[in-house]
Design a protein around this motif. Structure first.
Motif, PDB file in Angstrom:
ATOM      1  N   TYR A  81      28.340  38.520  40.835  1.00 31.60           N
ATOM      2  CA  TYR A  81      29.092  37.081  40.922  1.00 31.60           C
ATOM      3  C   TYR A  81      28.654  35.851  41.850  1.00 31.60           C
ATOM      4  O   TYR A  81      28.635  35.009  41.282  1.00 31.60           O
ATOM      5  N   ARG A  88      39.178  37.283  32.640  1.00 38.40           N
ATOM      6  CA  ARG A  88      38.408  38.212  33.378  1.00 38.40           C
ATOM      7  C   ARG A  88      37.784  39.151  32.779  1.00 38.40           C
ATOM      8  O   ARG A  88      36.581  39.663  32.734  1.00 38.40           O
ATOM      9  N   ASN A 111      32.425  38.851  36.281  1.00 36.64           N
ATOM     10  CA  ASN A 111      34.081  38.896  36.044  1.00 36.64           C
ATOM     11  C   ASN A 111      34.213  40.291  36.348  1.00 36.64           C
ATOM     12  O   ASN A 111      35.657  40.683  36.543  1.00 36.64           O
ATOM     13  N   ARG A 112      33.582  41.107  36.266  1.00 35.97           N
ATOM     14  CA  ARG A 112      33.676  42.663  36.562  1.00 35.97           C
ATOM     15  C   ARG A 112      32.976  43.184  38.102  1.00 35.97           C
ATOM     16  O   ARG A 112      32.863  44.431  38.083  1.00 35.97           O
ATOM     17  N   ASP A 113      32.344  42.289  38.722  1.00 39.71           N
ATOM     18  CA  ASP A 113      31.563  42.650  39.981  1.00 39.71           C
ATOM     19  C   ASP A 113      32.672  43.327  40.857  1.00 39.71           C
ATOM     20  O   ASP A 113      33.370  42.677  41.355  1.00 39.71           O
ATOM     21  N   GLU A 114      32.389  44.572  41.058  1.00 42.31           N
ATOM     22  CA  GLU A 114      33.192  45.352  42.005  1.00 42.31           C
ATOM     23  C   GLU A 114      33.117  44.832  43.478  1.00 42.31           C
ATOM     24  O   GLU A 114      33.942  44.984  44.401  1.00 42.31           O
ATOM     25  N   LYS A 116      33.440  41.780  44.394  1.00 42.02           N
ATOM     26  CA  LYS A 116      34.323  40.618  44.154  1.00 42.02           C
ATOM     27  C   LYS A 116      35.621  40.995  43.923  1.00 42.02           C
ATOM     28  O   LYS A 116      36.840  40.407  44.366  1.00 42.02           O
ATOM     29  N   PHE A 117      36.259  41.890  42.950  1.00 43.97           N
ATOM     30  CA  PHE A 117      37.229  42.111  42.259  1.00 43.97           C
ATOM     31  C   PHE A 117      37.687  43.634  42.860  1.00 43.97           C
ATOM     32  O   PHE A 117      37.070  44.467  42.401  1.00 43.97           O
ATOM     33  N   ALA A 136      37.803  46.510  39.641  1.00 41.16           N
ATOM     34  CA  ALA A 136      37.319  45.677  38.774  1.00 41.16           C
ATOM     35  C   ALA A 136      37.191  46.143  37.399  1.00 41.16           C
ATOM     36  O   ALA A 136      37.471  45.176  36.337  1.00 41.16           O
ATOM     37  N   GLU A 137      37.331  47.303  37.272  1.00 37.10           N
ATOM     38  CA  GLU A 137      37.495  47.894  35.879  1.00 37.10           C
ATOM     39  C   GLU A 137      38.790  47.997  35.209  1.00 37.10           C
ATOM     40  O   GLU A 137      39.078  48.596  34.100  1.00 37.10           O
ATOM     41  N   ASN A 187      42.568  36.323  41.732  1.00 33.90           N
ATOM     42  CA  ASN A 187      41.545  36.169  40.161  1.00 33.90           C
ATOM     43  C   ASN A 187      40.497  34.971  40.138  1.00 33.90           C
ATOM     44  O   ASN A 187      40.978  34.275  39.353  1.00 33.90           O
ATOM     45  N   HIS A 235      38.157  34.392  38.702  1.00 35.65           N
ATOM     46  CA  HIS A 235      36.969  34.701  37.730  1.00 35.65           C
ATOM     47  C   HIS A 235      36.403  33.316  37.429  1.00 35.65           C
ATOM     48  O   HIS A 235      36.665  32.163  37.649  1.00 35.65           O
TER      49      HIS A 235
END
Length: 397
Positions: free
Chosen positions: A46, A278, A316-319, A321-322, A325-326, A335, A337
């Motif tokens: 990200y 996202r 947008n699936r970077d663990e 950052k989120f 994430a999954e 969010n 994204h």
């Protein structure tokens, strides 16, 4: 590690997210392929992606690295893609974006909501008269945005369906025979020339008439840029939104507890749209950038002329950052994204795509409260840059 040949094949879209996760962990700035001294890179984390998209060290104008063996003027097809706003740098990018930005500002877009609602109602009424399974892409997610962008531009209603074949050929250029690409692009440009001639004779209150005026004034837009702008707006003006609607509905079907939550409280629609963007980003990769000079980028030496792609889907699936994430969560409050990109090339049509997606999903769930997935094996299109479904079969009860 995967080889170049296995990075993109017929099943890549299905298994892409585990592959991105592996890259983020092991090789977040991944040398996808090498030709001679030039390397093509994929950036997957990200923070790295955001840095790449706003960096002045990576440019869009590939011609700076190409040897010109001929003094001949490029043909129209070449000129159209060289002059596309998405693929040029400032100051040309700034000038071109300024011409169309007023048509896509949030206030102007909000004025379209009653008409978008009317179009959605008509499409859903047509669906309600059908028997058996419905293809949500063909019957709803595609026609809604193509009608909207066509009306905004001033494209006659009877010509809208032509754009689907033309745009898909152009977007799939790397996977099509050269003859298919040239033939469809020539047809597209021939059609536009005829439409331009008609609008010059009979200007309307539409974007094409406005851009023709700018082209006639000479100092704002030339003819090649005019073709490029319309081609881009027609393609980008509907393809991303088709994917937004289809992908978000697929994610809801795959997570029935989230679908039930949304049906019970449609005030979650805005956050559901953001989470759909996202979770299944409509655009997998940014368009290409090239290193203007040798640059050290997080431990990798990227040479002048190297091609660099940002994986928006991976970012947008970077663990890092989120959280979770999954997990698809329509109530996600934080969010940030980057499904619409970042920096000066941030998607011009983002407000329109968000509004169309919001109207589409609210109307769909209200009209068909028993809607469910009919085919549990939806098929992704094999278009490298985009993530979108070729069909989504549903039962509407």
């Amino acid at each position: 590690m995967e080889t170049t040949e296995t990075v993109y094949h017929s099943n890549f879209k299905v298994g892409a997210y585990p592959f991105y996760k592996q890259l983020r962990s092991l090789d977040p700035i991944f040398p996808m392929s090498q030709t001679g001294e030039q390397t093509s890179w994929i950036v997957t984390k990200y923070d790295h992606v955001k840095e790449l998209l706003k960096s002045k060290s990576f440019i869009k104008d590939q011609s700076k690295f190409m040897e010109h063996s001929s003094s001949e003027e490029p043909d129209l097809i070449t000129s159209v893609f060289q002059n596309m706003m998405l693929d040029v740098d400032p100051p040309d990018h700034t000038r071109l974006r300024k011409l169309v930005q007023p048509y896509f500002n949030p206030k102007k877009i909000k004025e379209l909501e009653p008409r978008i609602s009317e179009i959605a109602d008509q499409l859903l009424a047509d669906i309600s008269r059908k028997e058996g399974a419905i293809d949500l892409i063909e019957d709803f997610a595609f026609p809604l945005p193509i009608i909207v962008i066509s009306e905004l531009l001033g494209v006659p209603a009877e010509d809208r369906n032509k754009f689907r074949k033309w745009s898909q050929t152009i977007l799939s250029a790397a996977d099509n025979l050269e003859a298919d690409f040239i033939h469809d692009t020539e047809d597209f440009l021939t059609y536009l020339k005829k439409l331009f001639d008609e609008r010059k004779e009979n200007p309307q209150e539409d974007l094409i008439s406005s851009l023709l005026q700018a082209e006639e004034e000479g100092d704002q837009l030339n003819r090649e840029e005019l073709y490029s702008m319309i081609v881009l707006l027609i393609i980008a003006g509907h393809e991303t939104t088709v994917n937004l609607i289809g992908n978000t509905m697929l994610a809801l079907f795959e997570h029935p507890e989230q679908l039930e939550k949304l049906q019970a409280d449609l005030t979650f629609t805005d956050s559901a749209i953001e989470e759909g963007l996202r979770f299944y980003s409509p655009v997998d990769f940014s368009t290409a950038r090239w290193a203007e000079e040798d640059v050290d980028f997080h431990g990798r030496t990227i040479r002048r002329g190297d091609l660099v792609l940002a994986s928006l889907s991976s970012a947008n699936r970077d663990e890092d950052k989120f959280e979770n994430a999954e997990t698809f969560d329509i109530t996600r409050s934080q969010n940030p994204h980057i499904a619409f990109g970042y920096g000066i090339h941030f998607c011009l049509g983002a407000p329109l795509a968000r509004l169309e997606g919001n109207v589409a999903i609210k109307k769909l769930l209200t009209t068909f409260p028993d809607i469910r997935l009919y085919d549990s094996h939806p098929r992704w299109q094999h278009v490298f840059l985009l993530r979108g479904l070729s069909e989504l079969k549903v039962a509407v009860g």
